[in-house]
Design an enzyme around this catalytic site. Structure first.
Site, mmCIF file in Angstrom:
data_model
loop_
_atom_site.group_PDB
_atom_site.id
_atom_site.type_symbol
_atom_site.label_atom_id
_atom_site.label_comp_id
_atom_site.label_asym_id
_atom_site.label_seq_id
_atom_site.Cartn_x
_atom_site.Cartn_y
_atom_site.Cartn_z
ATOM 1 N N ASN A 102 77.863 89.022 45.418
ATOM 2 C CA ASN A 102 77.388 89.263 44.053
ATOM 3 C C ASN A 102 77.331 90.758 43.759
ATOM 4 O OD1 ASN A 102 77.135 86.560 44.095
ATOM 5 N ND2 ASN A 102 74.908 86.496 44.120
ATOM 6 N N ASP A 104 75.622 91.850 40.946
ATOM 7 C CA ASP A 104 74.633 91.925 39.857
ATOM 8 C C ASP A 104 73.381 92.738 40.185
ATOM 9 O OD1 ASP A 104 73.084 90.161 41.491
ATOM 10 O OD2 ASP A 104 73.956 88.411 40.513
ATOM 11 N N HIS A 119 81.551 92.844 47.536
ATOM 12 C CA HIS A 119 82.495 92.981 46.419
ATOM 13 C C HIS A 119 82.108 94.110 45.466
ATOM 14 C CE1 HIS A 119 84.164 88.610 46.958
ATOM 15 N NE2 HIS A 119 84.675 89.484 47.812
ATOM 16 N N CYS A 127 86.729 106.267 39.509
ATOM 17 C CA CYS A 127 87.958 106.782 38.908
ATOM 18 C C CYS A 127 89.102 105.853 39.321
ATOM 19 C CB CYS A 127 88.217 108.199 39.405
ATOM 20 S SG CYS A 127 89.814 108.833 38.870
ATOM 21 N N GLY A 188 74.969 79.459 48.214
ATOM 22 C CA GLY A 188 75.531 79.550 46.865
ATOM 23 C C GLY A 188 76.908 80.167 46.761
ATOM 24 N N THR A 189 77.754 79.867 47.736
ATOM 25 C CA THR A 189 79.150 80.323 47.609
ATOM 26 C C THR A 189 80.097 79.145 47.825
ATOM 27 O OG1 THR A 189 80.887 81.770 48.476
ATOM 28 C CG2 THR A 189 79.151 81.169 50.029
ATOM 29 N N ASN A 214 73.590 74.661 49.307
ATOM 30 C CA ASN A 214 74.468 74.556 48.138
ATOM 31 C C ASN A 214 74.336 73.130 47.586
ATOM 32 O OD1 ASN A 214 76.873 74.405 46.439
ATOM 33 N ND2 ASN A 214 77.627 76.168 47.574
ATOM 34 N N PRO A 215 74.265 72.951 46.271
ATOM 35 C CA PRO A 215 74.179 71.585 45.737
ATOM 36 C C PRO A 215 75.491 70.811 45.889
ATOM 37 C CG PRO A 215 74.151 73.204 43.938
ATOM 38 C CD PRO A 215 74.120 73.979 45.229
ATOM 39 N N ALA A 232 69.333 76.827 45.667
ATOM 40 C CA ALA A 232 68.775 77.886 46.514
ATOM 41 C C ALA A 232 67.325 78.187 46.137
ATOM 42 C CB ALA A 232 69.630 79.141 46.380
#
Ligand code: OAD
Length: 245
Positions: A102, A104, A119, A127, A188-189, A214-215, A232
């Site tokens: 993530n 965020d 990531h 730049c 959650g991935t 994870n669902p 989660a």
């Protein structure tokens, strides 16, 4: 859902823990995942037009509009119970590294300290020519496309785009954490994007146990030791509560 006693014991006795997270970790904060639902970011968009160096060259205004909207949504979101539970779990073991796909910043805003941003980071500008980090001139961007004050090239968001390599120091750090951990919580991935989806098997080869939270079923569900089906924000606080009891 009752938590497997064996997993709780494994977390309790772990000296080192890795949490490997993806977009589902921030789903309970209201941020869209990339895949799986009609709201997902790649549901009706083409990643090639928004998240590649070629996209920046072809239509920089579109790329920046999309990334600024993601920044706006991430800033407006608040960390959820799952982020908070990771911080609690980290405090209970000797060493906990969270490797997140993530961008965020919610884990850090929840108070997590040892975070590897696999990531990159949505709030960093780079730049596009030299890849060096650039501090944006103004907090509120005025130009549709910001440019590097050193060389004039278009700036780009500091995230990893499709087809790009993971920074070698980041990759090394993540592999080293997986190589020396007792267990991994994969949270959650969808485990569809390489090389992040290979990290759990690095840990497994080094003798660690793996638990998936994870669902939905994922590409790694059949090769993990524990599958915890659910959100989660329910499961991680339940694990932290049991350890705390
Ligand atoms: P995905 O969107 O591919 O997968 C999200 C996963 O989260 C799915 O498996 C869902 O079932 C799960 N999920 C949804 N809600 C959840 C909840 N409340 N609790 C737990 N899990 C939940 O996202 P990622 O696997 O993170 O890369 O995607 C990997 C990479 O693909 C991203 O980092 C991004 C993207 O393209 C780049 O931008 C380079």
């Amino acid at each position: 859902m009752p938590l497997p006693a064996e997993l709780v014991n494994r977390v309790r006795s772990a000296n080192a823990l890795v949490v490997l997270s993806g977009a589902g970790l921030s789903a309970d904060s209201g941020l869209a995942t990339f895949r799986g639902t009609a709201r997902s970011l790649w549901h009706n968009r083409r990643p090639e037009e928004l998240a590649t160096p070629a996209a920046l060259a072809n239509d920089p205004e579109l790329v920046w509009r999309w990334h600024r909207e993601r920044r706006r949504l991430a800033l407006a979101a608040t960390p959820n119970r799952a982020h908070a539970a990771i911080v609690e779990l980290a405090a209970m073991v000797n060493r906990c590294v969270t490797i997140t796909q993530n961008v965020d910043g919610l884990l850090q805003r929840a108070g997590a300290t040892d975070v590897i941003e696999f990531h990159g980071n949505l709030f960093l500008d780079r730049c596009s020519r030299t890849n060096s980090e650039c501090v944006p001139e103004r907090a509120e961007p005025t130009a549709a496309v910001p440019h590097c004050t050193q060389c004039g090239a278009a700036l780009r968001p500091g995230v990893v785009w499709f087809g790009e390599m993971i920074d070698s120091a980041v990759l090394e750090h993540a592999v080293a954490a997986c190589d020396s951990t007792d267990g991994v919580l994969v949270v959650g991935t969808s485990a569809t994007v390489a090389p992040a989806n290979a990290l759990a098997s690095v840990a497994r080869r080094a003798g660690a146990w793996i638990a998936e939270i994870n669902p939905a079923e994922t590409t790694i569900s059949r090769s993990v030791d524990h599958v915890l089906r659910g959100q989660a924000g329910d499961i991680l606080p339940a694990i932290a509560d049991l350890l705390d009891a």
